[in-house]
Design a protein around this motif. Structure first.
Motif, PDB file in Angstrom:
ATOM      1  N   PHE A 585      28.149  86.556 -74.685  1.00  0.00           N
ATOM      2  CA  PHE A 585      29.455  85.903 -74.724  1.00  0.00           C
ATOM      3  C   PHE A 585      29.468  84.577 -73.960  1.00  0.00           C
ATOM      4  N   LYS A 586      28.846  84.550 -72.786  1.00  0.00           N
ATOM      5  CA  LYS A 586      28.942  83.342 -71.962  1.00  0.00           C
ATOM      6  C   LYS A 586      28.090  82.191 -72.493  1.00  0.00           C
ATOM      7  N   CYS A 587      27.219  82.452 -73.466  1.00  0.00           N
ATOM      8  CA  CYS A 587      26.418  81.386 -74.070  1.00  0.00           C
ATOM      9  C   CYS A 587      27.071  80.806 -75.325  1.00  0.00           C
ATOM     10  N   LEU A 588      28.222  81.316 -75.696  1.00  0.00           N
ATOM     11  CA  LEU A 588      28.904  80.837 -76.891  1.00  0.00           C
ATOM     12  C   LEU A 588      29.372  79.403 -76.700  1.00  0.00           C
ATOM     13  N   PRO A 589      28.969  78.472 -77.571  1.00  0.00           N
ATOM     14  CA  PRO A 589      29.427  77.086 -77.428  1.00  0.00           C
ATOM     15  C   PRO A 589      30.878  76.942 -77.869  1.00  0.00           C
ATOM     16  N   SER A 590      31.472  75.837 -77.486  1.00  0.00           N
ATOM     17  CA  SER A 590      32.836  75.547 -77.917  1.00  0.00           C
ATOM     18  C   SER A 590      32.822  75.186 -79.393  1.00  0.00           C
ATOM     19  N   VAL A 591      33.510  75.985 -80.189  1.00  0.00           N
ATOM     20  CA  VAL A 591      33.470  75.771 -81.636  1.00  0.00           C
ATOM     21  C   VAL A 591      34.239  74.527 -82.047  1.00  0.00           C
ATOM     22  N   VAL A 592      35.081  73.991 -81.177  1.00  0.00           N
ATOM     23  CA  VAL A 592      35.866  72.801 -81.525  1.00  0.00           C
ATOM     24  C   VAL A 592      34.956  71.590 -81.710  1.00  0.00           C
ATOM     25  N   GLN A 593      33.753  71.641 -81.108  1.00  0.00           N
ATOM     26  CA  GLN A 593      32.811  70.527 -81.295  1.00  0.00           C
ATOM     27  C   GLN A 593      32.382  70.390 -82.750  1.00  0.00           C
ATOM     28  N   PHE A 594      32.423  71.485 -83.475  1.00  0.00           N
ATOM     29  CA  PHE A 594      31.984  71.478 -84.863  1.00  0.00           C
ATOM     30  C   PHE A 594      33.208  71.255 -85.750  1.00  0.00           C
ATOM     31  N   ARG A 595      33.643  70.012 -85.851  1.00  0.00           N
ATOM     32  CA  ARG A 595      34.936  69.710 -86.450  1.00  0.00           C
ATOM     33  C   ARG A 595      34.973  69.966 -87.947  1.00  0.00           C
ATOM     34  N   LEU A 596      33.824  69.906 -88.633  1.00  0.00           N
ATOM     35  CA  LEU A 596      33.801  70.001 -90.083  1.00  0.00           C
ATOM     36  C   LEU A 596      33.293  71.350 -90.579  1.00  0.00           C
ATOM     37  N   LEU A 597      33.431  72.372 -89.783  1.00  0.00           N
ATOM     38  CA  LEU A 597      32.929  73.687 -90.174  1.00  0.00           C
ATOM     39  C   LEU A 597      33.667  74.225 -91.396  1.00  0.00           C
ATOM     40  N   GLN A 598      32.884  74.824 -92.302  1.00  0.00           N
ATOM     41  CA  GLN A 598      33.439  75.552 -93.440  1.00  0.00           C
ATOM     42  C   GLN A 598      33.231  77.060 -93.282  1.00  0.00           C
ATOM     43  N   VAL A 599      32.125  77.433 -92.646  1.00  0.00           N
ATOM     44  CA  VAL A 599      31.788  78.843 -92.429  1.00  0.00           C
ATOM     45  C   VAL A 599      31.470  79.039 -90.955  1.00  0.00           C
ATOM     46  N   LEU A 600      32.105  80.036 -90.345  1.00  0.00           N
ATOM     47  CA  LEU A 600      31.880  80.339 -88.935  1.00  0.00           C
ATOM     48  C   LEU A 600      31.670  81.843 -88.787  1.00  0.00           C
ATOM     49  N   VAL A 601      30.480  82.215 -88.294  1.00  0.00           N
ATOM     50  CA  VAL A 601      30.129  83.617 -88.075  1.00  0.00           C
ATOM     51  C   VAL A 601      29.769  83.771 -86.612  1.00  0.00           C
ATOM     52  N   LEU A 602      30.557  84.545 -85.883  1.00  0.00           N
ATOM     53  CA  LEU A 602      30.353  84.760 -84.443  1.00  0.00           C
ATOM     54  C   LEU A 602      30.054  86.230 -84.192  1.00  0.00           C
ATOM     55  N   HIS A 603      28.934  86.477 -83.521  1.00  0.00           N
ATOM     56  CA  HIS A 603      28.546  87.839 -83.151  1.00  0.00           C
ATOM     57  C   HIS A 603      28.122  87.791 -81.691  1.00  0.00           C
ATOM     58  N   PHE A 604      29.016  88.140 -80.788  1.00  0.00           N
ATOM     59  CA  PHE A 604      28.712  88.029 -79.358  1.00  0.00           C
ATOM     60  C   PHE A 604      29.150  89.294 -78.623  1.00  0.00           C
ATOM     61  N   TRP A 605      28.468  89.537 -77.494  1.00  0.00           N
ATOM     62  CA  TRP A 605      28.694  90.745 -76.718  1.00  0.00           C
ATOM     63  C   TRP A 605      28.837  90.378 -75.247  1.00  0.00           C
ATOM     64  N   ALA A 606      29.597  91.149 -74.547  1.00  0.00           N
ATOM     65  CA  ALA A 606      29.739  91.009 -73.100  1.00  0.00           C
ATOM     66  C   ALA A 606      29.325  92.316 -72.441  1.00  0.00           C
ATOM     67  N   ASP A 607      28.935  92.236 -71.169  1.00  0.00           N
ATOM     68  CA  ASP A 607      28.510  93.445 -70.470  1.00  0.00           C
ATOM     69  C   ASP A 607      29.651  94.434 -70.308  1.00  0.00           C
ATOM     70  N   LYS A 608      30.862  93.921 -70.263  1.00  0.00           N
ATOM     71  CA  LYS A 608      32.041  94.777 -70.141  1.00  0.00           C
ATOM     72  C   LYS A 608      32.984  94.491 -71.301  1.00  0.00           C
ATOM     73  N   ASP A 609      33.590  95.555 -71.818  1.00  0.00           N
ATOM     74  CA  ASP A 609      34.479  95.371 -72.966  1.00  0.00           C
ATOM     75  C   ASP A 609      35.922  95.121 -72.548  1.00  0.00           C
ATOM     76  N   SER A 610      36.142  94.851 -71.267  1.00  0.00           N
ATOM     77  CA  SER A 610      37.501  94.566 -70.795  1.00  0.00           C
ATOM     78  C   SER A 610      37.799  93.071 -70.782  1.00  0.00           C
ATOM     79  N   ILE A 611      36.869  92.262 -71.255  1.00  0.00           N
ATOM     80  CA  ILE A 611      37.036  90.810 -71.256  1.00  0.00           C
ATOM     81  C   ILE A 611      37.890  90.389 -72.443  1.00  0.00           C
TER      82      ILE A 611
END
Length: 1219
Positions: A585-611
């Motif tokens: 999760f903490k390595c996820l870049p800011s998606v706003v930088q990719f202004r022209l995105l058509q397809v976005l697939v995010l698969h991220f995990w954190a050590d705790k599920d309370s985040i």
């Protein structure tokens, strides 16, 4: 059903430069011209010229082939594709900016405009406007020059000559007109693995001596493509049911250990999510769970010692006969995993000549294995060059199967294949074959296969995800009203048939649901070609340096479990059209930088599920068409989704705080999938564009939202779930869905009603609410419906709904019924397209379920779950049945009733499975049941596999207490008098706590809520009705019409519980008491089901006197006969107090009367009299009054009065007890 390639060809769009972006540009340029005065000077003249150049380029690309000038052709196509990407980016940015400026002007209003006029020369907005116009003018000039340069380069390369020689090519990129290969996902016998299966089964065998009870590791080693995965999957399928826990996991050369362990834990403990999401926490959880269990774990594609050391640490050593099977291409690693004991290492060998021929010819010509004489010699050369590698053989066969009789094609393939595989398998030899297969694809399929480079090597790719991503990218072009999704699905099937992607999950109808890419195809073809074409750029966290193109178009960040991975800094993110991220999760870049995105697939995990993670800014991605998020953190979405005007697919597999209210205003949303327990905002009826709605939770969504489903008339796939138990609301919502929504969804092709977690549905028991009648007729039924799956854990039909028989295109049917009879089987046998049938029967059939020779023409899979099934197959029954599954209780395992009669008539049967409840997993219990089944099916020569699984759960014959609507009851002791021990001292309005023990034991056997109370399939006779205190509705009492003839004790009473309106019929509570002992199933006529209104109160005009002391009415408008016997008045008091008139003592002569008196009265005069039937002196006396006339006999005293309204007749019934 899979499309033949001839059918695919009819849907095919014109060829394009690898993808369809350039085909959209002429229309976009036309829209740009509509801006008129907003365009820079000269742009209106230049844009039509650019459009003309683009149309020339499209025409050239349609005829351009890759032969001897492949490098020049690829370079020119790449140039054109980059031009089309840049042009589309420019046009979309300009249109978005123009729309925002227009909206801003309307908001600022006249006052701001006036202020600007006063200081034009000093305000920055003037400079910004001039800068935008200058930028636009430069871009239009640039695109005009680049288009002319592309046409000039085409002339200089002399590419027209290549296009003109297209007819000389042996492998063209048009679809062939026929297809003889095996359809993807269809069951077939694997060639040449029988000996390997036997050897490995012996190595994995479980005996009870001390040595074999220890954990054993067996390894399969062999070159890539030799068949290790096929062998491992067959072993897992055959032996897996013998183990308490089992898992099949895939590793890779760069494995993500967190994902591997999450996959393993989800398989060995499917009903509970992880408690700790760290790698160490997952390992500890798996070890603890498997410590005292017999398990089978298959680890595929081991590449490094470190990976095996980590995996092995999660698997405990026990004395439960547990087994581990690994596959690898490295012999030293295979020895190490088996503790250097070579007897547990199995070396895969290439296929022999005979098996190679058999596999090749069956793949090219179909099951008949016939090769034309003129092709025998050349086919021998081709088979030899494949070196006995199954993957090479089927890949080459897939190229030739499109036109199996065309000899010049065979010559071309034979020349293109080298001799590298003949003596020693090498990657270079496999690369030649994969390149040949890739080059044989048309351009749009090349784009589709290269797109899989976004995914990691060991990941599962779901068909629906990939298809929707192709559509969002613009790879699929449809004309003439064609369905883009159907075209994309045909492309997916073509890649499966070409062996470029491998099927994983296959449903019972043979449709592939998910796939993976073989590591050799991924590394030798997809990644190499993607780099050449600048199509997909994959960045792994282990790469020290990454060579990036000037403009990265599609980016895959594969960060795995690394905690310090970052996005490369030497990359311009503004041109990225597709982003796939997998990592922490903490390595996820800011998606706003990719202004022209058509397809976005995010698969991220954190050590705790309370985040929690706020993804609201995704709404700034104005071009986004596809969004999928998978995570263990909680997602926060605020009310700002209306900015995603282009969004077509929204799929979230994570907890969501709340769904934004403006999601209902997304105009282009086609596919919506949310997790269970998600409540959609009100107004979903506005989402009329939806084609797919996944996991609509009936528990958490409001009644208004459920009713609004009927407005989504474009829905093709509806997935319903139930996350919490709310019997009253769920009953009503189910009624709305099944009785009113379905008939409005005319485009519906798939309907699923499943529990919150699909794995829970695999429980051997089923405890859903019983749907009694109400759904026997549905007009019109969804004519396009192909799949209907209703989990018995949520809903069980009382009998087979008749409207199912109207579904002529239905292929998959899974549902449960309380009772199955001949009429129900007739409904099912009449479905011409039914290929999969899964049936749960809640009660033991009274007679054998007979499957005759008529009907079920194409069924391949049949599953029957019943506590004690009676099943018989007649000669000619189910002629295409391949798999038969049974589930029953072991208590009757030794009876012939559990083994089907006539199994020898199932000529195509290949596999039989049995799940026996009530038997422990110990060998001593399991073995006898398995032997009994094997003996029964041994006479069936074609049956290749018999599997028996013994489980501890019991399939209940009666309604389970955990059912949403069923209540168990204990009948009152025989001979108990209604008027004894406390009944005479109760008031009509007594609370439940005040009911004596006798009454509490007489609880209802079943209670349902329905809109059609007379549609349960039985014939009833109405004998009484009355008003119930503190309610607005009358209660009506019925008994089985065979009560007198067959002494059937079944009764029911019906009471309305809600008002109806013109659109919504009223609902009724139907309470059943006692089981039917007769056979009066007659079904419910549509007219009766459609007219659920209850009859009005009895009137004097409706009464007819009858000799013998009883009063009866004729049939009412619904065919329900009303009857009043002498005992009816006593029965009324029983029902008023919550009892049952069946508790009244019975006479030996014929009915009632030895302990109670009959009531006779003259209807015409309105008088009444009371006398003991037969004048028995021992009979207790009863007092009755009718129309104010009461006759009292001596020796009795009055205890209770019951006011009963009978239309215009009103009487006081006085029940007395001897003093």
């Amino acid at each position: 059903m899979l499309l033949g390639l001839g059918e695919i060809s009819s849907m095919e769009a014109p060829a394009s430069p690898l993808d369809g972006t350039i085909l959209k540009l002429p229309g976009k340029l036309d829209r740009l011209l509509r801006h008129g005065c907003a365009l820079p000077k000269g742009a209106a003249d230049e844009i039509p010229l650019i459009k003309l150049d683009l149309e020339k380029i499209i025409a050239i690309s349609s005829n351009l082939q890759e032969d001897d000038h492949a490098m020049m052709v690829r370079c020119w196509r790449k140039e054109v594709r980059e031009l089309s990407y840049d042009m589309e980016d420019f046009i979309d940015q300009y249109e978005h900016a123009a729309a925002m400026n227009c909206a801003g002007r309307s908001i600022r209003g006249r006052e701001i405009i006036t202020r600007r006029r006063k200081s034009k020369t000093s305000l920055p907005w003037i400079r910004e406007k001039l800068r935008q116009r200058l930028w636009m003018a430069n871009k239009i000039r640039e695109f005009s020059e680049r288009a002319q340069e592309a046409l000039e380069r085409h002339r200089l390369y002399n590419l027209d000559a290549i296009a003109g020689s297209a007819s000389l090519r042996c492998i063209d990129d048009a679809y062939p007109t026929s297809w003889n290969g095996t359809p993807c996902g269809e069951d077939k016998a694997y060639v040449g693995i029988d000996a390997a299966m036997e050897n490995l089964e012996e190595l994995l065998s479980m005996t009870h001596d001390q040595e074999h009870q220890k954990l054993k590791v067996v390894s399969v080693v062999g070159f890539g493509g030799i068949g290790k995965t096929t062998l491992a999957m067959e072993l897992y399928r055959k032996l897996g049911q013998q183990f308490e826990c089992r898992a099949f996991v895939r590793t890779s050369q760069k494995p993500d250990m967190r994902r591997i362990f999450i996959s393993m834990l989800s398989q060995v403990r499917p009903h509970q999510p992880p408690d700790n999401w760290t790698v160490h926490g997952l390992i500890s959880t798996i070890r603890t769970h498997l410590q005292d269990k017999r398990y089978l774990i298959i680890v595929e594609d081991l590449w490094t010692t470190s990976t095996w050391d980590i995996v092995k640490h999660a698997l405990p050593e026990n004395n439960c006969c547990s087994r581990i099977l690994t596959t690898t291409e490295i012999e030293d690693l295979a020895l190490q995993s088996c503790d250097h004991d070579p007897k547990y290492v199995y070396k895969m060998q290439p296929l022999g000549e005979d098996n190679s021929r058999k596999l090749f010819f069956s793949s090219v010509f179909g099951p008949q294995d016939e090769c034309p004489p003129e092709l025998r010699e050349i086919s021998h050369d081709i088979i030899r060059k494949c070196g006995g590698l199954p993957l090479a053989i089927v890949t080459v066969a897939s190229i030739l199967s499109s036109q199996p009789g065309k000899q010049d094609r065979w010559d071309y393939v034979n020349k293109a294949i080298g001799y590298s595989l003949l003596t020693n398998p090498t990657w270079e030899g496999m690369k030649q074959i994969f390149d040949l297969s890739y080059n044989n694809l048309p351009q749009h399929l090349k784009a589709c296969i290269l797109y899989t480079g976004l995914y990691e090597e060991d990941i599962i790719i779901w068909k629906d995800d990939l298809v929707n991503q192709w559509i969002a990218e613009g790879f699929i072009q449809a004309t003439g009203g064609q369905d883009k999704k159907e075209i994309a699905r045909s492309f997916f099937d073509r890649l499966i048939n070409g062996k470029l992607i491998l099927p994983l999950d296959v449903n019972r109808n043979g449709e592939v649901l998910s796939c993976t890419v073989h590591h050799m195809v991924l590394n030798l073809v997809i990644r190499c070609k993607s780099i050449e074409e600048n199509f997909v750029t994959a960045v792994h966290h282990s790469q020290a340096t990454t060579t990036l193109a000037d403009k990265v178009r599609r980016l895959s960040l594969q960060f795995g479990n690394a905690e310090d991975a970052i996005t490369p800094t030497n990359m311009r993110l503004s041109h990225v059209r597709t982003l796939a991220f997998s990592g922490v999760f903490k390595c996820l870049p800011s998606v706003v930088q990719f202004r022209l995105l058509q397809v976005l697939v995010l698969h991220f995990w954190a050590d705790k599920d309370s985040i929690s993670f706020d993804i609201t800014r995704i709404s700034e991605l104005f071009r986004l068409r596809y969004l999928k998020v998978t995570s263990n953190v909680t997602l926060e979405l605020h009310t700002q989704m209306r900015g995603l005007k282009s969004l077509e697919t929204l799929k979230i597999d994570a907890r969501v705080c709340a769904v934004p209210s403006d999601i209902v205003h997304l105009p282009g949303l086609l596919h919506l999938s949310l997790p269970a327990e998600t409540s959609l905002p009100n107004g979903i009826g506005c989402m009329t564009s939806l084609r797919t709605l996944g996991y609509f939770d009936l528990s958490s969504n409001s009644i208004e939202n459920v009713q609004s489903l009927g407005m989504l008339t474009n829905l093709g796939d509806l997935q319903l779930t139930c996350s919490t138990v709310q019997p009253e609301n769920l009953n009503r919502k189910l009624h709305i869905v099944l009785n009113r929504i379905l008939e409005r969804l005319s485009n519906l092709k798939s309907l699923t009603l499943a529990p919150r977690a699909p794995s829970y549905a695999k429980s051997i028991g089923a405890t859903g609410m019983t749907i009694s009648g109400g759904y026997s007729s549905l007009s019109p039924a969804p004519a396009l419906l192909r799949s209907l799956e209703v989990s018995p854990q949520i809903c069980i039909f009382f009998y087979t709904p008749k409207w199912i028989g109207q579904l002529r295109k239905l292929c998959i049917l899974k549902f449960g019924v309380r009772k199955i009879d001949r009429d129900g089987i007739d409904v099912l046998r009449g479905l011409p397209a039914l290929a999969v049938l899964s049936l749960y029967v809640q009660t033991k059939p009274a007679a054998r379920i007979v499957i005759g020779k008529t009907g079920f023409p194409v069924i391949k899979y049949f599953k029957l779950k019943c506590c004690d099934p009676f099943l018989k197959f007649e000669e000619g029954a189910m002629p295409n049945l391949l798999k038969l599954k049974l589930a029953f209780n072991a208590s009757n395992a030794d009876q012939q009733s559990t083994i089907p009669v006539g199994i020898e008539y199932l000529s195509e049967l290949k596999e039989v499975s049995a799940k026996i409840g009530g038997v422990g997993p110990e060998e001593s219990h399991r073995r006898p049941a398995e032997l009994a089944f094997r003996d029964a099916f041994r006479v069936h020569a074609s049956c290749q596999r018999v599997n028996v699984q013994c489980v501890k759960q019991i399939i209940e014959c009666k309604d389970d207490q955990s059912s949403l609507t069923t209540v168990e009851y204990s009948p009152a002791p025989a001979g108990t008098s209604l008027l004894s021990s406390g009944w005479a001292h109760m008031s009509v309005g007594a609370s439940p706590s005040a009911v004596p023990q006798t009454a509490r034991r007489n609880r209802p056997r079943e209670r349902t809520v329905t809109a059609s109370p007379h549609g349960d399939g039985y014939q009833w006779r109405k004998y009484y009705h009355k008003r119930i205190p503190r309610t607005h509705f009358t209660r009506y009492y019925f008994r089985c019409s065979s009560r007198r003839k067959h002494s059937c004790p079944a009764t029911k009473f019906v009471q309305q519980c809600s008002d109806g309106d013109p659109c919504n019929p009223p609902l009724y509570v139907v309470t059943y008491r006692k089981e039917h002992t007769c056979d009066t199933m007659a079904g419910c006529e549509p007219e009766a089901a459609a007219n659920p209104a209850m009859p009005a109160g009895l009137s004097g005009a409706g009464l007819v006197a009858r000799q013998g002391g009883s009063l009866s009415l004729g049939l009412d408008e619904r065919g329900v006969q009303e009857e009043h016997e002498p005992q009816a008045f006593v029965s009324s008091l029983v029902y008023a107090l919550g009892g049952d008139d069946d508790e009244l003592p019975q006479s030996s002569a014929g009915g009632r009367g030895t302990t109670s008196s009959a009531v006779t009265f003259d209807v015409a005069k309105g008088g009444g009299s009371c006398a003991g039937a037969g004048g028995d002196a021992a009979m207790p006396k009863t007092e009755a009054a009718l129309a104010g006339s009461i006759q009292k006999e001596p020796g009795f005293k009055t205890e209770h009065l019951l006011q009963s309204g009978l239309g215009t007749w009103s009487s006081l019934i006085v029940i007395t007890e001897e003093s």
